[in-house]
Scaffold this active site. Structure first.
Site, PDB file in Angstrom:
ATOM      1  N   SER A 152       0.807  -1.216   0.000  1.00 32.22           N
ATOM      2  CA  SER A 152       0.000   0.000   0.000  1.00 32.22           C
ATOM      3  C   SER A 152       0.844   1.270   0.000  1.00 32.22           C
ATOM      4  O   SER A 152       0.428   2.309  -0.534  1.00 32.22           O
ATOM      5  CB  SER A 152      -0.928   0.022   1.216  1.00 32.22           C
ATOM      6  OG  SER A 152      -0.188  -0.048   2.421  1.00 32.22           O
ATOM      7  N   ASP A 177      -0.366   7.593  10.042  1.00 28.31           N
ATOM      8  CA  ASP A 177      -1.189   6.816  10.975  1.00 28.31           C
ATOM      9  C   ASP A 177      -0.346   5.830  11.788  1.00 28.31           C
ATOM     10  O   ASP A 177      -0.874   4.913  12.400  1.00 28.31           O
ATOM     11  CB  ASP A 177      -2.272   6.044  10.207  1.00 28.31           C
ATOM     12  CG  ASP A 177      -1.687   5.133   9.118  1.00 28.31           C
ATOM     13  OD1 ASP A 177      -0.444   4.987   9.050  1.00 28.31           O
ATOM     14  OD2 ASP A 177      -2.480   4.559   8.338  1.00 28.31           O
ATOM     15  N   HIS A 180       1.619   4.166   7.487  1.00 31.25           N
ATOM     16  CA  HIS A 180       1.695   4.749   6.149  1.00 31.25           C
ATOM     17  C   HIS A 180       2.340   6.134   6.209  1.00 31.25           C
ATOM     18  O   HIS A 180       2.410   6.751   7.270  1.00 31.25           O
ATOM     19  CB  HIS A 180       0.300   4.834   5.526  1.00 31.25           C
ATOM     20  CG  HIS A 180      -0.357   3.510   5.375  1.00 31.25           C
ATOM     21  ND1 HIS A 180      -1.242   3.007   6.312  1.00 31.25           N
ATOM     22  CD2 HIS A 180      -0.242   2.564   4.414  1.00 31.25           C
ATOM     23  CE1 HIS A 180      -1.655   1.811   5.925  1.00 31.25           C
ATOM     24  NE2 HIS A 180      -1.060   1.521   4.776  1.00 31.25           N
TER      25      HIS A 180
END
Length: 253
Positions: A19, A191, A194
Site C-alpha cells: 500500500s 497513521d 503509512h
C-alpha cells in the site's frame, strides 16, 4: 502513411510494493514526485498492491513483469515488509516468517534477472519504522489489538538489507534513515504505518539518489516545441529518433 510511423517506446521505472507504493501516486506522494521528475523521459508505473506481502507478491510478479517488456525497464523498486512483519498471533493472514521474507525477496530478484532485469536495475526498499502508539489507535478502530511493532519492522528491514546485499541489488533503508540521530520519526507517518506528506518527501528525496544514475542518460522524448519547423513539423515529429533537448524542459508552454 500512418502504417510507416515508428512507435515510440518509453522507458519504464516500475514501482512494485504494497500500500505504501499503491498510495504513492496520491497528491504529494513519492511516486508522483518521481513521475514529475521523469516527465517526457520515462514512464513511472505503479504496481503497488495494498495489503500484499512478499509471498503473494512473488506469485503475482510474473503476471506484471515479463521478458516482453524487460528491455524497456530502467529500474524496479521492490518495497515490501510492512505487512510481512505483522505479528503472527495478531495478524496471521499477512504475517510472513522472517526467513521466508528474506527468501522471497531473493526469489523476486532472481525472477527479475531471469526475464532480463539485471540486479543493477533493482532497488530494494525496507519497511519504514512503525510508530506503535499511532498504529495502535488504528487497530483499536478496527476492533483489534496492536498487530505490529517497531522492533519487528526493524528485523524485517535488516533482513531486506541483507537480502539486497546477497542479490547484488541496491537498498534504501528507510527504517534506519528515518530514525537516524534519534529524530522523531512519527512526523514521517500519517497513521503510524503509512507515510505522511513529509514522509513521502523523504522517500522521494532518498530514492531519487538511487534512481538518478539509472535514468540520467535517458533522452528527452520528442523535440522541444521551439525547435520544430512550423512549416514542416513532420520532419522532427515523425523521425526515427524522436528526441529533444533535455535542457529545454523549462519552457514547454
Amino acid at each position: 502513411m500512418m502504417s510507416k510511423i515508428k512507435h515510440i517506446v518509453w522507458p519504464q521505472v516500475i514501482l512494485f510494493g504494497d500500500s505504501i507504493t499503491q498510495f504513492s501516486f496520491q497528491t504529494n506522494g513519492w511516486g508522483a514526485e518521481i513521475t514529475d521528475k521523469l516527465a517526457r523521459k520515462c514512464d513511472v508505473v505503479n504496481r503497488g498492491l495494498s495489503g500484499y506481502n512478499t509471498r503473494w507478491a512473488k506469485i503475482v510478479l510474473p503476471r506484471l513483469i515479463t521478458s516482453a517488456i524487460s528491455s524497456h525497464i530502467a529500474a524496479v523498486t521492490v518495497f515490501f515488509g510492512a505487512n510481512d512483519c505483522a505479528l503472527e498471533d495478531k495478524n496471521p493472514q499477512q504475517h510472513i516468517p522472517l526467513k521466508e521474507y528474506s527468501e522471497n525477496l531473493m526469489e523476486i530478484a532472481q525472477y527479475l534477472a531471469s526475464v532480463g532485469v539485471p540486479k543493477e536495475k533493482v532497488i530494494f526498499i525496507t519497511p519504514p519504522p512503525l510508530h506503535e502508539a499511532d498504529w495502535k489507535k488504528q487497530c483499536v478502530l478496527k476492533g483489534c489489538s496492536l498487530n505490529r511493532t517497531n522492533a519487528g519492522a526493524g528485523q524485517y528491514a535488516q533482513a531486506c538489507v541483507k537480502s539486497a546485499g546477497q542479490c547484488g541489488a541496491e537498498v534504501l533503508d528507510l527504517w534506519t534513515l528515518m530514525q537516524k540521530d534519534g529524530q522523531d520519526f512519527s512526523v514521517y507517518l500519517s497513521d503510524g504505518l503509512h507515510l505522511s506528506e513529509k514522509g513521502n518527501q523523504f522517500v522521494a528525496q532518498h530514492l531519487w539518489r538511487h534512481l538518478e544514475s539509472r535514468v540520467n542518460h535517458l533522452p528527452f522524448i520528442l523535440p522541444y516545441w521551439g525547435d520544430l519547423d512550423p512549416k514542416s513539423p513532420e520532419s522532427s515529429l515523425l523521425s526515427d529518433c524522436p528526441q529533444g533537448d533535455p535542457s529545454a524542459t523549462g519552457g514547454q508552454h
